[in-house]
Design an enzyme around this catalytic site. Structure first.
Site: not given
Length: 467
Positions: A22, A116, A383, A360, A385, A363-365, A368, A343
């Site tokens: 976050h 947030d 969540a 997974h 996901q 949202w960040n992934s 990206e 990573a």
């Protein structure tokens, strides 16, 4: 994104929820605001001050930070979702009076708060201070639409202990998504209605939709139907899509060390990737919080081993399962790299050798992966996901479904097949991945996201003029 700097004399506060997934996207948004001439004070807890370092060195005069009181370490209720609710409530109880006093004693107080979506109580703080509050969503508009629907009308199941596949439908959300009961986050279910932490969370989330505006780390063409829906729900157009806010290639903020140190040094990762063919590596990562069960880990390791693909694996495992990962790494030799801990995901995904991403679906992934133009394999763990996986697979056709949490663990042979298929460059998903990568880059290079960010700043400046 535009980096034209014109001093606005706007001073705002940015308050992220104290978790790396976050904090980093809100810091990335803060970076963009700073490049447009704003002054920003970031509120941060003591254990997360280190995450500010690249931003403070880039903006030494316009970026300030205020270290908030740390939570006491005895917030340990179980199960895990109860811990999240307890933390949210404890942050309110600890930080509300502290921030009220800080604002009221500041010689030049901020003109707005951006915080947030787990900090919905800051809407009430902003009302008391008579400043606008912007809700920042590190999740997408589809996920936020689902959350709003579940908060307003909590899902009900008369036999939740037995019928875990009971279907929950959300007809008020575009495309009417449905979920089996086991995919509904516990903090949205009606069986917790008597719990004061649950009620606090519900009211806090609903306060997000009462706030002056909502800012999304997403872009218009990715989720247009859901942005339109949310504008109707909140009754105004102060809903901005300004993402992906992650740094573009070459930006110092996007250095490989941001967010933490990897167990495999970045230069070694890059050397290993440099020796691989284009689009020949599968990157596997389940985020910074999900811990794989022994069954999930065994299926994943077996699939990677049988597939014959080159891979980078970053996964958290229970302490008593570490030997499985160590033995797997020894058997794989130079065919794969195993990373423990953080990573440098953005750097890895942007490398020409990486062709697909088993994720997974945090949202960040998701963003990206999209901006890097790789095909994604989805294995959501919890969540929002599951919602993000629906978006990627069923609505955007950019991903391949593999597993779902601990309920739908794929067969290792089938997963091995999908790992190989994901590197096939002629799949329809490859075409969509390239299209969406181009759309994301266009949005932040003078397109819709740039325009939304400029409009957001303009409206804040207009409020400042009226003071």
């Amino acid at each position: 994104m535009s980096t034209t700097k014109s001093k606005t004399n706007l001073h705002i506060v940015a308050y992220p929820f104290p978790s790396a997934g976050h904090i980093i996207p809100l810091l990335d948004l803060t970076h963009l605001l700073l490049t447009r001439g704003l002054n920003v004070t970031v509120l941060v807890t003591p254990s997360n001050v280190h995450l500010l370092e690249p931003y403070l060195s880039t903006h030494p005069s316009s970026l300030k930070h205020l270290v908030l009181p740390a939570l006491v370490p005895d917030i340990t209720p179980t199960p895990p979702h109860k811990r999240l609710l307890a933390i949210m409530r404890a942050l309110r109880d600890l930080h509300y009076p502290f921030l009220l006093q800080w604002f009221q004693s500041h010689p030049s107080p901020p003109v707005a708060i951006i915080s947030d979506f787990f900090l919905g109580w800051t809407h009430h703080l902003a009302c008391e201070l008579k400043v606008p509050r912007l809700c920042f969503s590190p999740s997408g508009a589809f996920g936020m639409s689902v959350a709003f629907s579940m908060c307003r009308d909590p899902p009900k199941n008369n036999d939740p202990g037995e019928d875990i596949n009971f279907q929950i439908s959300l007809p008020m959300v575009p495309n009417s998504p449905t979920y089996p009961w086991w995919q509904i986050p516990p903090y949205y279910r009606n069986d917790l209605e008597a719990d004061p932490d649950w009620e606090f969370h519900r009211n806090s989330m609903l306060a997000n939709f009462e706030s002056w505006g909502i800012v999304f780390n997403s872009f218009a063409s990715l989720e247009s139907v859901y942005f339109d829906h949310l504008k109707r729900e909140v009754g105004h157009n102060r809903v901005w899509a300004v993402g992906p806010v992650l740094p573009l290639e070459g930006d110092v903020i996007g250095s490989a060390t941001r967010g933490g140190a990897s167990s495999v040094p970045c230069h070694k990762l890059m050397m290993w990737l440099d020796a691989r063919l284009d689009n020949s590596v599968v990157y596997v990562c389940f985020g910074s919080r999900a811990v794989l069960t022994s069954k999930q880990l065994n299926v994943l390791a077996t699939a990677l081993e049988c597939s014959g693909v080159h891979f980078i694996l970053c996964a958290r495992v229970p302490d008593d399962q570490g030997s499985i990962l160590d033995g797997f790494r020894d058997r794989m030799g130079d065919r794969g790299l195993v990373i423990k801990g953080w990573a440098p995901q953005v750097t890895i995904l942007r490398h020409r050798a990486v062709g697909s991403f088993l994720t997974h679906c945090g949202w960040n992934s998701v963003l990206e992966g999209l901006i890097s133009g790789v095909v994604m394999l989805t294995w959501p763990m919890g969540a929002e996901q599951f919602t993000n996986a629906l978006l990627l697979v069923d609505q955007l056709s950019v991903a391949i479904r593999t597993g779902e949490g601990t309920e739908n663990i794929p067969d290792s042979n089938e997963l091995a097949r999908l790992l190989v298929v994901s590197l096939d460059k002629i799949k329809p998903q490859n075409v969509r991945a390239k299209e969406l990568s181009d759309a994301a880059l266009s949005a932040v290079k003078g397109g819709s996201s740039d325009k939304d960010l400029d409009e957001l700043i303009k409206q804040l400046a207009d409020i400042k003029k009226l003071e």
